[in-house]
Enzyme design. Structure first.
Site, mmCIF file in Angstrom:
data_model
loop_
_atom_site.group_PDB
_atom_site.id
_atom_site.type_symbol
_atom_site.label_atom_id
_atom_site.label_comp_id
_atom_site.label_asym_id
_atom_site.label_seq_id
_atom_site.Cartn_x
_atom_site.Cartn_y
_atom_site.Cartn_z
ATOM 1 N N ASP A 1 0.809 -1.227 0.000
ATOM 2 C CA ASP A 1 0.000 0.000 0.000
ATOM 3 C C ASP A 1 0.840 1.274 0.000
ATOM 4 O O ASP A 1 0.538 2.222 0.726
ATOM 5 C CB ASP A 1 -0.903 0.020 1.243
ATOM 6 C CG ASP A 1 -1.942 -1.083 1.244
ATOM 7 O OD1 ASP A 1 -1.841 -2.000 0.418
ATOM 8 O OD2 ASP A 1 -2.866 -1.032 2.077
ATOM 9 N N CYS B 1 -4.671 -5.358 -3.134
ATOM 10 C CA CYS B 1 -3.628 -6.379 -3.075
ATOM 11 C C CYS B 1 -3.931 -7.696 -3.776
ATOM 12 O O CYS B 1 -3.145 -8.139 -4.623
ATOM 13 C CB CYS B 1 -3.223 -6.638 -1.630
ATOM 14 S SG CYS B 1 -4.561 -7.082 -0.541
ATOM 15 N N HIS C 1 1.033 -2.379 -4.762
ATOM 16 C CA HIS C 1 0.228 -1.469 -5.590
ATOM 17 C C HIS C 1 0.482 -0.068 -5.063
ATOM 18 O O HIS C 1 1.460 0.163 -4.338
ATOM 19 C CB HIS C 1 -1.276 -1.825 -5.576
ATOM 20 C CG HIS C 1 -1.871 -1.975 -4.213
ATOM 21 N ND1 HIS C 1 -2.205 -0.909 -3.417
ATOM 22 C CD2 HIS C 1 -2.174 -3.079 -3.492
ATOM 23 C CE1 HIS C 1 -2.695 -1.345 -2.277
ATOM 24 N NE2 HIS C 1 -2.681 -2.659 -2.285
#
Length: 543
Positions: free
Chosen positions: A41, A80, A262
């Site tokens: 994240d 995710c 990501h």
């Protein structure tokens, strides 16, 4: 511990200032050791080497000084599990039915919420598709994963030599065996904002950068300071892995990837298909790369697996849809477009697709009647999310902040991410950009035509089709064992099943790659597992 040396031709390079250069490599006489350091994240800008948002990241600064820093790297999803499905297979999650967040049985303890009628499932991978860890093991690598998986399916025992919080390349039985090791750090995950709410901050809230998607107030600054603090602690964990590699005499000749699974984990970032939800940092250190340089090459997460195999000298299978950007099988032409998708997020369905050429971003909303904002229960634990909802209700957000909560969205969006990095100004209706709109729309449609898009299907109907209309996943056919002339041959009637074996319950599973030696009276345990099916296991005595 033996230091693994690369042959001279693999480390020579010629470099121009600011441009990474990599020679066309033949297969290595020895497989290189490879480490992936993965955080969660995290957008690139939180790292000082990418600009920084107020925190200090000295260990990643040091790694960047010896690495190529890639500036145009995009996940295939802003969340995710679908993103990790693409990473582990080298295929777009939409093409294999792994696009919904998430597919395995819900966990009430984790705050998961699912639609009415949802039944947990493992994605059934297409015929012949294998994950990259299994291919590495088949080629002689020791593979360790420490320790998150979250691939949208239950992992077969053939994937990892070990996958646990204690997994480490140091655990391999032969110190000369080449290894591939993942170290996954969860401290930067969105959940750690509320889990670590009472821990000491390492950055003063007054010193953080507040992005224009949020109001600049005390609540926003405090939550961002918590998130940035977590990123700083992740940086320290990276430093520990680097120190271990150096202690073992392996650092110089080990290929190291650092990346995030990501983009950013904050509200209006995570789960979205704007660059802030998709763009990820990537640093790669290798003996044959020019460290301290930067690359603007466009890279998608589906490119990671083929690049890994290319570096390891393993043929890239046709099932992988990405292209290698390093190594002996490096693609002749650089990537032209990256693609991404948003589908069900926990309990909330939406279908959004995006394509980027590195500057211009096209978004197709297949459910424009829905708002961008989704009422994901898990995210409501973040105090900033609650704050934004309250401000929106009171009409206190500016137009760009409130746009997230609009009751609907346009069919198409187009952004110039160079002049408009926050993707506020939709150019889809601007005639000056009609050519770019047409180009990227066609790229999107060609992508679906080439790879398919299972997000167009009803989720539970898709799963029942995999299961042959039944209420549960099929079971992989047990392995068939043939023992002749001192050789053991294994097979399974289930197409695409992976087979593992061991001669004692006290040892790890080996991947079956061909006949192996056995003796009468030997115990043998065999596991057969097609990904998405239930595994089967048998035990017998060789006769």
């Amino acid at each position: 511990m033996k230091i693994r040396l690369f042959p001279l031709f693999a480390v020579l390079f010629f470099a121009c200032k600011g441009t990474p250069t990599e020679i066309k490599q033949p297969e290595y006489p020895e497989k290189p050791n490879i480490v992936w350091i993965v955080c969660e994240d995290l957008s690139p800008e939180h790292l000082e080497t990418y600009g920084g948002t107020g925190g200090k990241t000295p260990f990643l600064n040091a790694l960047a000084a010896e690495s190529v820093q890639y500036n145009q790297v995009f996940a295939t999803a802003g969340v995710c599990a679908p993103s990790r499905a693409a990473l582990i297979t080298g295929a777009y999650q939409t093409s294999i039915g792994a696009m919904h967040m998430r597919t395995l049985a819900p966990s009430a303890a984790a705050g998961d919420a699912y639609p009415t009628g949802f039944k947990g499932y493992s994605t059934v991978l297409p015929e012949g598709m294998k994950t990259y860890p299994e291919l590495l093991r088949m080629a002689g690598y020791y593979t360790s994963n420490n320790s998150k998986e979250d691939y949208q399916f239950k992992s077969p025992v053939t994937m990892w030599d070990e996958s646990s919080p204690k997994a480490h390349y140091r655990n391999r039985p032969d110190p000369n065996q080449p290894f591939f090791a993942i170290f996954n750090f969860t401290i930067s995950h969105e959940s750690q904002v509320w889990v670590r709410a009472n821990e000491e901050l390492l950055v003063d809230p007054k010193d953080v950068k507040v992005p224009p998607v949020y109001p600049d107030d005390s609540i926003t600054r405090h939550v961002l300071a918590r998130f940035i603090t977590n990123a700083m602690r992740m940086d320290m964990q990276v430093g520990e892995v680097i120190a271990q590699l150096k202690e073992d005499g392996l650092y110089e000749n080990t290929i190291i990837f650092f990346y995030s699974d990501h983009g950013d984990g904050m509200p209006y970032y995570k789960r979205e298909l704007y660059d802030r939800g998709l763009r990820a940092p990537l640093l790669i250190k290798a003996p044959f790369l020019d460290g301290g340089t930067q690359s603007e090459e466009l890279i998608s997460f589906v490119d990671f697996a083929p690049t890994l195999l290319s570096l390891a000298g393993i043929p890239i299978p046709e099932s992988m849809q990405g292209q290698a950007f390093l190594g002996s099988q490096k693609a002749e032409n650089p990537r032209k477009y990256s693609f991404a998708a948003r589908d069900r997020m926990d309990s909330e369905y939406d279908r959004v697709r995006a394509v980027s050429d590195g500057r211009f971003k096209y978004i197709r909303n297949y459910m424009p009647e829905k708002p961008n904002y989704q009422n994901v229960q898990y995210r409501l634990q973040n105090p900033l999310m609650v704050h934004l909802l309250d401000l929106n209700k009171k009409g206190l957000l500016d137009k760009n902040q409130a746009r997230w909560f609009a009751k609907s969205k346009p069919d198409e969006e187009l952004y110039d991410t160079k002049s408009d990095p926050w993707e506020f100004n939709n150019l889809a209706g601007n005639p000056e950009y009609s050519g770019k709109l047409t180009e990227l729309r066609k790229a999107h449609e060609d992508w679906i035509a080439k790879y398919g898009d299972m997000g167009a299907l009803n989720e539970m109907e898709m799963v029942r089709n995999w299961w042959g209309g039944k209420d549960g996943a099929p079971t992989t056919e047990p392995a068939q064992v043939k023992f002749e002339n001192g050789k053991v041959t294994l097979s399974s009637a289930t197409s695409s099943a992976s087979i593992a074996y061991r001669k004692s319950k006290n040892v790890g599973w080996k991947v079956y790659v061909g006949p192996f030696e056995g003796n009468p009276g030997d115990s043998l345990y065999v596991n057969a597992h097609r990904i998405g099916f239930e595994p089967s296991e048998i035990a017998l005595i060789l006769k």
